[in-house]
Design an enzyme around this catalytic site. Sequence first.
Site, PDB file in Angstrom:
ATOM      1  N   GLU A   1      -0.936   9.601   4.079  1.00  0.00           N
ATOM      2  CA  GLU A   1      -0.817   8.928   2.790  1.00  0.00           C
ATOM      3  C   GLU A   1      -2.098   8.215   2.393  1.00  0.00           C
ATOM      4  OE1 GLU A   1       0.122   5.773  -0.163  1.00  0.00           O
ATOM      5  OE2 GLU A   1      -0.778   5.566   1.830  1.00  0.00           O
TER       6      GLU A   1
ATOM      7  N   HIS B   1      -4.598  -4.212   2.487  1.00  0.00           N
ATOM      8  CA  HIS B   1      -5.749  -3.532   3.075  1.00  0.00           C
ATOM      9  C   HIS B   1      -6.706  -4.500   3.764  1.00  0.00           C
ATOM     10  CE1 HIS B   1      -5.558   0.686   1.018  1.00  0.00           C
ATOM     11  NE2 HIS B   1      -4.415   0.312   1.574  1.00  0.00           N
TER      12      HIS B   1
END
Length: 339
Positions: A217, A318
């Site tokens: 992904e 992230h």
Amino acid sequence: MNQSEYCLDQMAKLMAIHSPTGMTGEASAYVMNELTRLGFTPRMMRKGTVICELGGEGHGLLMSAHLDTLGAVVRSVKPNGRLRYTKLGGWNDNAIENENVTIVTRSGKQFSGTVQTVRASRHVWGDTSSDQRDDNFMEVVPDELTSSAAETEALGISAGDMICFDPRFTVTESGFIKSRFLDDKASASILLTLAKDVADGAVKLNRKTVIAFTVYEEIGHGASSLCSEDVEDMLALDMGCVGDDLTCKETNVSICAKDAAGPYDWSFTNELIRNAKNLALPYVVDIYPRYSSDTATALKAGLDARFALCGPGVFASHGYERTHIRGVMATLALAESIL
């Protein structure tokens, strides 16, 4: 153990498995074993995605989460024996400064190390706060007695080896969950908890339900092989973003109305909103302009289905991320509401 205990236990176990994009075999094998232990018959696709039919009939539903994470790859061994890296996925270089890492070689050897700037000491270099943070000015320092490229290469470290960041998983007494890779191992744990609830008979299936744990992904082709005429709806379990003008908080389940790939299906998204309201869940609806999910990949590959996305709110995505058990459990409740 109850729902939240099981979910947190699975999250901790998944976080302990290094699975940067391209090196996800151990994580896939773990999910295969856990689903088998729960009484299901999962199968692994060629790329490593794990598919599992939970049961039910008609009105096919596919729910996905991804096991692959951000990471890095050794680009080269530098003359000083340290490592230049190249990115896996979209993270900011300043988010990994001073991070502990594990270097995994092609032969299976593992070495610890740290990400540092090339001018790491203020006592040597003075004020370096304005130095650029990228692979030209940062490096991975192996925890080995090496000071040359030849010495590092003699250890078995070379270009193409994986660099795995320490997740630093922890749960606070107030219910916050802090770790790298909550995107998307938090939702993978939610999906496993949903499967356990089905296996335990706590949730009854009113439709054919398939779950998928994808593995590419983060680089854009995780769900590309999940097209099926049986799938009428696809729900991606991912994360909600926290910050700027977004209304999402870590305690919410976020329903995404639009991301970088475009709007999510109007009717399916409305169904999620309606269910969240009826269940009195702490939900929000937001738009994530710098975000994409497995649904976009599946749709581009030809999936003809309604599609939607929800997930727990995640702060500092992230980076070193944070969510809350309330957002995690609200996401589980919303996902189970459409079974």
